[in-house]
Design a protein around this motif. Sequence first.
Motif, PDB file in Angstrom:
ATOM      1  N   THR B 321       0.826  -1.201   0.000  1.00  0.00           N
ATOM      2  CA  THR B 321       0.000   0.000   0.000  1.00  0.00           C
ATOM      3  C   THR B 321       0.859   1.250   0.000  1.00  0.00           C
ATOM      4  N   GLU B 322       0.644   2.094  -0.985  1.00  0.00           N
ATOM      5  CA  GLU B 322       1.405   3.341  -1.017  1.00  0.00           C
ATOM      6  C   GLU B 322       0.846   4.285   0.044  1.00  0.00           C
ATOM      7  N   PRO B 323       1.702   4.790   0.944  1.00  0.00           N
ATOM      8  CA  PRO B 323       1.200   5.711   1.967  1.00  0.00           C
ATOM      9  C   PRO B 323       0.808   7.049   1.337  1.00  0.00           C
ATOM     10  N   GLU B 324      -0.365   7.544   1.693  1.00  0.00           N
ATOM     11  CA  GLU B 324      -0.808   8.852   1.202  1.00  0.00           C
ATOM     12  C   GLU B 324      -0.112   9.939   2.012  1.00  0.00           C
ATOM     13  N   LEU B 325       0.044  11.116   1.423  1.00  0.00           N
ATOM     14  CA  LEU B 325       0.499  12.260   2.211  1.00  0.00           C
ATOM     15  C   LEU B 325      -0.605  12.585   3.208  1.00  0.00           C
ATOM     16  N   ARG B 326      -0.263  12.623   4.486  1.00  0.00           N
ATOM     17  CA  ARG B 326      -1.277  13.008   5.465  1.00  0.00           C
ATOM     18  C   ARG B 326      -0.672  13.998   6.451  1.00  0.00           C
ATOM     19  N   SER B 327      -1.554  14.747   7.093  1.00  0.00           N
ATOM     20  CA  SER B 327      -1.068  15.788   7.981  1.00  0.00           C
ATOM     21  C   SER B 327      -1.401  15.449   9.415  1.00  0.00           C
ATOM     22  N   ASP B 328      -0.462  15.709  10.328  1.00  0.00           N
ATOM     23  CA  ASP B 328      -0.754  15.533  11.744  1.00  0.00           C
ATOM     24  C   ASP B 328      -0.992  16.894  12.390  1.00  0.00           C
ATOM     25  N   GLY B 329      -1.266  17.890  11.555  1.00  0.00           N
ATOM     26  CA  GLY B 329      -1.472  19.235  12.086  1.00  0.00           C
ATOM     27  C   GLY B 329      -0.219  20.075  11.968  1.00  0.00           C
ATOM     28  N   ALA B 330       0.933  19.455  12.195  1.00  0.00           N
ATOM     29  CA  ALA B 330       2.184  20.195  12.104  1.00  0.00           C
ATOM     30  C   ALA B 330       2.918  19.857  10.804  1.00  0.00           C
ATOM     31  N   SER B 331       3.141  18.564  10.557  1.00  0.00           N
ATOM     32  CA  SER B 331       3.846  18.128   9.353  1.00  0.00           C
ATOM     33  C   SER B 331       2.898  17.388   8.429  1.00  0.00           C
ATOM     34  N   THR B 332       3.260  17.338   7.157  1.00  0.00           N
ATOM     35  CA  THR B 332       2.548  16.506   6.207  1.00  0.00           C
ATOM     36  C   THR B 332       3.555  15.496   5.690  1.00  0.00           C
ATOM     37  N   PHE B 333       3.233  14.192   5.766  1.00  0.00           N
ATOM     38  CA  PHE B 333       4.221  13.180   5.411  1.00  0.00           C
ATOM     39  C   PHE B 333       3.536  11.957   4.846  1.00  0.00           C
ATOM     40  N   ALA B 334       4.299  11.142   4.100  1.00  0.00           N
ATOM     41  CA  ALA B 334       3.760   9.939   3.489  1.00  0.00           C
ATOM     42  C   ALA B 334       4.494   8.729   4.043  1.00  0.00           C
ATOM     43  N   CYS B 335       3.999   8.188   5.145  1.00  0.00           N
ATOM     44  CA  CYS B 335       4.660   7.024   5.747  1.00  0.00           C
ATOM     45  C   CYS B 335       3.680   6.281   6.648  1.00  0.00           C
ATOM     46  N   HIS B 336       3.736   4.929   6.580  1.00  0.00           N
ATOM     47  CA  HIS B 336       2.876   4.130   7.456  1.00  0.00           C
ATOM     48  C   HIS B 336       3.376   4.107   8.900  1.00  0.00           C
ATOM     49  N   PHE B 337       4.691   4.196   9.046  1.00  0.00           N
ATOM     50  CA  PHE B 337       5.266   4.110  10.393  1.00  0.00           C
ATOM     51  C   PHE B 337       6.201   5.283  10.654  1.00  0.00           C
ATOM     52  N   PRO B 338       5.621   6.459  10.806  1.00  0.00           N
ATOM     53  CA  PRO B 338       6.459   7.655  10.908  1.00  0.00           C
ATOM     54  C   PRO B 338       7.309   7.661  12.172  1.00  0.00           C
ATOM     55  N   GLN B 339       8.350   8.479  12.146  1.00  0.00           N
ATOM     56  CA  GLN B 339       9.183   8.710  13.321  1.00  0.00           C
ATOM     57  C   GLN B 339       8.325   9.369  14.400  1.00  0.00           C
ATOM     58  N   ALA B 340       8.700   9.169  15.658  1.00  0.00           N
ATOM     59  CA  ALA B 340       7.978   9.810  16.760  1.00  0.00           C
ATOM     60  C   ALA B 340       7.999  11.320  16.576  1.00  0.00           C
ATOM     61  N   SER B 341       6.890  11.982  16.931  1.00  0.00           N
ATOM     62  CA  SER B 341       6.869  13.436  16.756  1.00  0.00           C
ATOM     63  C   SER B 341       7.438  14.103  17.990  1.00  0.00           C
TER      64      SER B 341
END
Lengths: 331, 341
Positions: B321-341
Amino acid sequence: MSDILLDVRGLDIAFFGMAGQRSVRDVSLTIARGETVSIVGESGSGKSVSMRAIMGLLPDSAYVSGSAKFLGQELIGASTATLRSLTGSRIAMIFQDPLTALNPLLSIGDQISEAIRIHNRDVSRREARERALQLLRDVAIPFPEKRLDQYPHEFSGGMRQRVVIAIAIANKPDLIIADEPTTALDVTVQAEVLDLLRRLCRQNGTGLALITHDLGVVAGMAERVYVMYAGSIVEAALVDDIFERPAHPYTRGLLRSLPKMKDQAKRLEDIGGTPPTAASLPTGCAFHPRCSFATDVCRKETPRLNSYGRSIAACHLGGSLPAFEKEIETA
Amino acid sequence: MTMDGPNHASPSADAKSIAPPLLSVRELIKDFASSGVFALAGSNPIRAVAGVSFDVLSGETLGLVGESGCGKSTLTRCILRLLTPTSGSVSLGGVDLAGLDAEAMRNQRKHLQVVFQDPYASLHPRMRIGDIIAEPLRLLNLSRRASDDRVKELVDLVKLNREHLERFPHELSGGQRQRVGIARALSVNPKMVLLDEPVSALDVSIQAGILNLLMDLQERLGHSYLFVAHNLSTVRHISNRVAVMYLGKIMEIAPRDQLFGAPRHPYTAALLSAVPVADPKVERRRQRIVLSGEIPSPAAPPSGCRFRTRCWKAKEVCSTTEPELRSDGASTFACHFPQAS
Ligand SMILES: Nc1ncnc2c1ncn2[C@@H]1O[C@H](COP(=O)(O)OP(=O)(O)OP(=O)(O)O)[C@@H](O)[C@H]1O
Ligand SMILES: Nc1ncnc2c1ncn2[C@@H]1O[C@H](COP(=O)(O)OP(=O)(O)OP(=O)(O)O)[C@@H](O)[C@H]1O
Ligand code: SF4
Ligand code: SF4
Ligand SMILES: [Mg+2]
Ligand SMILES: [Mg+2]
């Protein structure tokens, strides 16, 4: 002293039409076997021109004098045949403009193979191609089998730069002169290419002259550093000393101009003023119009290179400058 | 140069969020026909830019970083229409650049200028430096006198010498040529400037001067910049927001401090870990994240997440599955398992 690969003494360069003004003045430097030496300094200070002069690559409009010995053999004024037999096999140069260093009409594979075969006639075409492939792999070009048959314009800036590096290391030279070899590379590929060069130097005892503006790269690669300003060497020191206790005000100015990764101020601290040209060289110390320490003697007398501790520097105040406040971040 | 004269045009933070973007790039794709063995090995085109969207606001600097060969220069050439995009749109100040004929595009060039990555290849070898810098000024129909004055002013601003005006490009050093490119691009006071590695050939002091100059102009005249560079401390210094590209796509886009302080995408984290630091002691004990695995070809990107062949966090889902660009309010990123914020 067979450990000295390159011994440059009193190199002077003037260009025709510049009213006899020298663009490079009295440059002396050495590079030993297995040693990495960085040449840093002002844009336009003569770094590239000096290295090209050593390789006999300046246009006819340039007058070169002084001496540059490679393993005892004089290069300045040497015959084209001598230079041609040395360059590419014993001495290799990585040029600053990767695009102009490649032939747009030849495929990448042919260019690397040719560079190998020109110095080793007994290498077969197929063998050369195999080695070209391995070289592309060494410089982290993805899908080298496919890339081999492409042309320079189909490569990105950074990929072209890596091809130039591949050509330079193809014949395991004794000395590599690298003019801004990694500026077009992203930091991860840069780290890989620098690791490769470092390994090469260690394994084969290759000497490396690394011209770069990236002081981070200098810190990570060089054992010794030469700093140039307005055509002359103004400081030469061990890498730790350059960063810890820079002896020349110009070197200090450079270190202060660095953007800090952490807490960036709005304005960067540049040296102020404009760098001189050969024709508009100030009297006395060439740096005096931009130097905050300048005194009367600086305006009148040209400072000579002198020893201060382990470093040498060309500054009248040499030993008596205030201690350098280190502001570089440490993480 | 004063920082807050009457011309102060940089919008406040509030104005920024409502003002329409100056440059707007949507779903941009650029394919190159493959040649050589690429053509034989199945004729997938090289997708140099694989669907990129972003905005640059008026008075804003967007930094653009990423792997060598990931499509940054191709993207800038598409924005300038030096290359025709395969699909997608680019608009400047609300005007769709695709719809313009040559004459109308020429008019837009007053507002859209570029500093090319390769300073030597981009300067006409047989033109004198003075004429090269003056060239875009023809768009403004200035008098000879006004044009000459402007050229001299620019030469001073980029710390070249007036005696350089009579020379040819091959008679300048690498960094001097780069400054010619900068002077030329700034000559017409363009609203939007695309800067492709504009300071890479400059010593750090002149680099500092150019960065200050760019920021001063922005402050006074409200210029916007797309700033492409590999030197991350430079990007950090000048950018308001930063976009990270990998293999033709944006992996992460975030405000500067967010991106450098808490990178969410693993590729961003790897990049930051490899930044060389100007301190030999730090360099000797550096631990960078080494990316293993082969860099994929833009003609055949991996399934799912295009970074997965080199990502140390990749799991099964990353290949399907290609990760969609998504926003956590601060950053927008395309990853299923992002680094800790
Ligand atoms: N063919 C030429 N004719 C006249 N002057 C020249 C010629 N080539 C170079 N110069 C001048 O000689 C000086 C030294 O140039 P050089 O290319 O060595 O600088 P550099 O230290 O490598 O700078 P950079 O860091 O910008 O690459 C510069 O001022 C340049 O303008
Ligand atoms: N004219 C062309 N024909 C075929 N492929 C091309 C062409 N121009 C670029 N490419 C390919 O497109 C991809 C992106 O290239 P681009 O020059 O945009 O990269 P970049 O991000 O600017 O890299 P760098 O940081 O090294 O300058 C690369 O794989 C390159 O080989
Ligand atoms: S000699 Fe004088 S002007 Fe030159 S660097 Fe030293 S203090 Fe400054
Ligand atoms: S989606 Fe998976 S492979 Fe891609 S960056 Fe995130 S963890 Fe790595
Ligand atoms: Mg140079
Ligand atoms: Mg590029």
